[in-house]
Structure formats: structure tokens, C-alpha cells
Design a protein around this motif. Structure first.
Motif, PDB file in Angstrom:
ATOM      1  N   ALA A   1      49.270  21.983  70.538  1.00  0.00           N
ATOM      2  CA  ALA A   1      48.578  22.814  71.422  1.00  0.00           C
ATOM      3  C   ALA A   1      47.191  22.277  71.487  1.00  0.00           C
ATOM      4  N   TYR A   2      46.423  21.961  70.110  1.00  0.00           N
ATOM      5  CA  TYR A   2      45.172  21.597  70.217  1.00  0.00           C
ATOM      6  C   TYR A   2      44.966  20.414  70.855  1.00  0.00           C
ATOM      7  N   LEU A   3      45.794  19.456  70.836  1.00  0.00           N
ATOM      8  CA  LEU A   3      45.695  18.095  71.432  1.00  0.00           C
ATOM      9  C   LEU A   3      45.788  18.145  72.820  1.00  0.00           C
ATOM     10  N   VAL A   4      46.715  19.082  73.480  1.00  0.00           N
ATOM     11  CA  VAL A   4      46.813  19.233  74.809  1.00  0.00           C
ATOM     12  C   VAL A   4      45.620  19.964  75.568  1.00  0.00           C
ATOM     13  N   LEU A   5      44.909  20.867  74.836  1.00  0.00           N
ATOM     14  CA  LEU A   5      44.014  21.516  75.079  1.00  0.00           C
ATOM     15  C   LEU A   5      42.617  20.615  75.253  1.00  0.00           C
ATOM     16  N   SER A   6      42.487  19.802  73.877  1.00  0.00           N
ATOM     17  CA  SER A   6      41.363  18.858  73.992  1.00  0.00           C
ATOM     18  C   SER A   6      41.401  17.776  74.874  1.00  0.00           C
ATOM     19  N   LEU A   7      42.669  17.478  75.468  1.00  0.00           N
ATOM     20  CA  LEU A   7      42.612  16.434  76.266  1.00  0.00           C
ATOM     21  C   LEU A   7      41.931  16.692  77.722  1.00  0.00           C
ATOM     22  N   ALA A   8      41.625  17.876  78.118  1.00  0.00           N
ATOM     23  CA  ALA A   8      40.966  18.001  79.224  1.00  0.00           C
ATOM     24  C   ALA A   8      39.411  17.761  79.031  1.00  0.00           C
TER      25      ALA A   8
ATOM     26  N   ARG B   1      31.153  15.752  71.576  1.00  0.00           N
ATOM     27  CA  ARG B   1      32.184  14.720  70.931  1.00  0.00           C
ATOM     28  C   ARG B   1      32.108  14.680  69.547  1.00  0.00           C
ATOM     29  N   VAL B   2      31.051  15.083  68.820  1.00  0.00           N
ATOM     30  CA  VAL B   2      31.132  15.277  67.443  1.00  0.00           C
ATOM     31  C   VAL B   2      31.673  16.298  66.924  1.00  0.00           C
ATOM     32  N   VAL B   3      31.815  17.592  67.797  1.00  0.00           N
ATOM     33  CA  VAL B   3      32.455  18.787  67.481  1.00  0.00           C
ATOM     34  C   VAL B   3      34.023  18.518  67.756  1.00  0.00           C
ATOM     35  N   LEU B   4      34.503  17.516  68.735  1.00  0.00           N
ATOM     36  CA  LEU B   4      35.759  17.180  68.881  1.00  0.00           C
ATOM     37  C   LEU B   4      36.198  16.381  67.689  1.00  0.00           C
ATOM     38  N   ILE B   5      35.284  15.392  67.249  1.00  0.00           N
ATOM     39  CA  ILE B   5      36.018  14.797  66.080  1.00  0.00           C
ATOM     40  C   ILE B   5      36.152  15.502  64.861  1.00  0.00           C
ATOM     41  N   PHE B   6      35.249  16.612  64.426  1.00  0.00           N
ATOM     42  CA  PHE B   6      35.313  17.239  63.611  1.00  0.00           C
ATOM     43  C   PHE B   6      36.571  18.069  63.710  1.00  0.00           C
ATOM     44  N   PHE B   7      36.990  18.837  64.617  1.00  0.00           N
ATOM     45  CA  PHE B   7      38.168  19.623  64.996  1.00  0.00           C
ATOM     46  C   PHE B   7      39.483  18.554  64.820  1.00  0.00           C
ATOM     47  N   ASP B   8      39.126  17.433  65.278  1.00  0.00           N
ATOM     48  CA  ASP B   8      40.404  16.304  64.920  1.00  0.00           C
ATOM     49  C   ASP B   8      40.687  16.280  63.682  1.00  0.00           C
ATOM     50  N   THR B   9      39.540  16.097  62.838  1.00  0.00           N
ATOM     51  CA  THR B   9      39.857  15.887  61.481  1.00  0.00           C
ATOM     52  C   THR B   9      40.543  17.023  60.729  1.00  0.00           C
ATOM     53  N   GLY B  10      40.071  18.274  61.139  1.00  0.00           N
ATOM     54  CA  GLY B  10      40.833  19.543  60.603  1.00  0.00           C
ATOM     55  C   GLY B  10      42.302  19.754  61.099  1.00  0.00           C
ATOM     56  N   MET B  11      42.533  19.294  62.326  1.00  0.00           N
ATOM     57  CA  MET B  11      44.074  19.121  62.814  1.00  0.00           C
ATOM     58  C   MET B  11      44.708  18.164  62.075  1.00  0.00           C
ATOM     59  N   LEU B  12      43.989  16.971  61.795  1.00  0.00           N
ATOM     60  CA  LEU B  12      44.557  15.939  60.964  1.00  0.00           C
ATOM     61  C   LEU B  12      45.036  16.491  59.595  1.00  0.00           C
ATOM     62  N   ALA B  13      44.284  17.200  59.047  1.00  0.00           N
ATOM     63  CA  ALA B  13      44.320  17.953  57.668  1.00  0.00           C
ATOM     64  C   ALA B  13      45.521  18.940  57.808  1.00  0.00           C
TER      65      ALA B  13
ATOM     66  N   ILE C   1      40.855   9.201  65.651  1.00  0.00           N
ATOM     67  CA  ILE C   1      39.613   9.538  65.129  1.00  0.00           C
ATOM     68  C   ILE C   1      38.775   8.398  64.627  1.00  0.00           C
ATOM     69  N   LEU C   2      39.116   7.450  64.225  1.00  0.00           N
ATOM     70  CA  LEU C   2      38.483   6.345  63.609  1.00  0.00           C
ATOM     71  C   LEU C   2      38.020   5.653  64.994  1.00  0.00           C
ATOM     72  N   LEU C   3      38.648   5.715  66.321  1.00  0.00           N
ATOM     73  CA  LEU C   3      38.366   5.003  67.411  1.00  0.00           C
ATOM     74  C   LEU C   3      37.230   5.865  68.088  1.00  0.00           C
ATOM     75  N   SER C   4      37.237   7.026  67.876  1.00  0.00           N
ATOM     76  CA  SER C   4      36.242   8.177  68.625  1.00  0.00           C
ATOM     77  C   SER C   4      35.180   8.043  67.948  1.00  0.00           C
ATOM     78  N   ALA C   5      35.040   7.985  66.725  1.00  0.00           N
ATOM     79  CA  ALA C   5      34.027   7.719  65.812  1.00  0.00           C
ATOM     80  C   ALA C   5      33.104   6.482  66.065  1.00  0.00           C
ATOM     81  N   ALA C   6      33.750   5.355  65.916  1.00  0.00           N
ATOM     82  CA  ALA C   6      33.386   4.041  66.299  1.00  0.00           C
ATOM     83  C   ALA C   6      32.852   3.999  67.810  1.00  0.00           C
TER      84      ALA C   6
END
Length: 140
Positions: free
Chosen positions: A39-46, A61-73, A130-135
């Protein structure tokens, strides 16, 4: 995983053993964790598409990377917990008298193993995302 269900007859047709994902809280956590991440990935897609269209918005974008890392965990925790139970289902544990149920419940074990493989595949894809977004963010 959410649709796994198998039952086997025991002596007669009226007494049956059944195996469902909801019988084990670990599998329930696995299903809930995967649902939350999906659900998070679908919502963050927009929001991600709007970042592609607009060149700015560096802080979001930094906030998105932070939440992506939380979803990864969360995804890793759910998959790892389910992996422990799948291992017990395949191998059992003789010290605690937990029997390997995969010899009897073949379809159940095939489905839970397949969903576990898919979840670990999603972990790898999310790490690469996440690595691609951070780079990309560090280049700008």
C-alpha cells in the motif's frame, strides 16, 4: 500467502487436519507487513512521478528515501520471521517435538515457500530502489 489453505483426512472423512496461514501469528504478521509495504509503494508512486516531472522538491525526496528504508525494514522483518517458520515446517525440530509438516501438506508448503521467495525478491528490489534514489539525489 493469504490464500493458503489445505486439509487432510485423518482416519475418516469427518476428522480432518487443516493448515491455514492464519493458524500461525508469524504468517499473519508476514501478510500484514507485505500489505502495508504494498500500500505504501502504491501511494508513494504518485509522489515519485511528480518528482520525475518536477525537478525540485529535494526535501521530500529525502523523506521518501527515509520512509522507503522503514518499509524495507518492515518487509525484511516479516520475511525473516516467516522464513524461520517455513524452515520448521520443512525440517521440524526433534528436540521440541515439532514435526515437519511439509511431508503431509505439500500444497501448503509450496505456496508459503513461493510467497517467501517473492518477498525476499521484493527486498532485493527495494534495496536497489533505495540505492538508486540515494545516488540520484546525491548527484544533484
Amino acid at each position: 500467502m493469504g490464500t493458503t489453505n489445505e486439509s487432510l483426512p485423518f482416519f475418516t472423512q469427518f476428522i480432518r487436519f487443516r493448515a491455514k496461514y492464519s493458524d500461525l501469528p508469524t504468517f499473519t504478521f508476514f501478510v500484514v507487513a507485505n500489505s502495508i509495504v504494498s500500500a505504501y509503494l502504491v501511494l508513494s508512486l504518485a509522489l515519485s512521478i511528480s518528482h520525475i516531472v518536477n525537478g525540485g522538491a529535494k526535501k521530500s525526496r529525502v523523506v521518501l528515501i527515509f520512509f522507503d528504508t522503514g518499509m524495507l525494514a518492515l518487509l525484511t522483518a516479516g520475511a525473516s520471521a516467516a522464513a524461520a517458520i517455513v524452515y520448521l515446517a520443512h525440517k521440524g525440530n526433534t528436540r521440541t517435538n515439532w514435526f515437519a509438516i511439509c511431508q503431509q501438506f505439500n500444497s501448503f508448503c509450496e505456496r508459503i515457500s513461493g510467497s517467501l521467495i517473492g518477498s525476499f525478491g521484493a527486498v532485493v528490489v527495494l534495496i536497489l530502489l533505495i540505492l538508486l534514489s540515494a545516488a540520484t539525489l546525491s548527484r544533484r
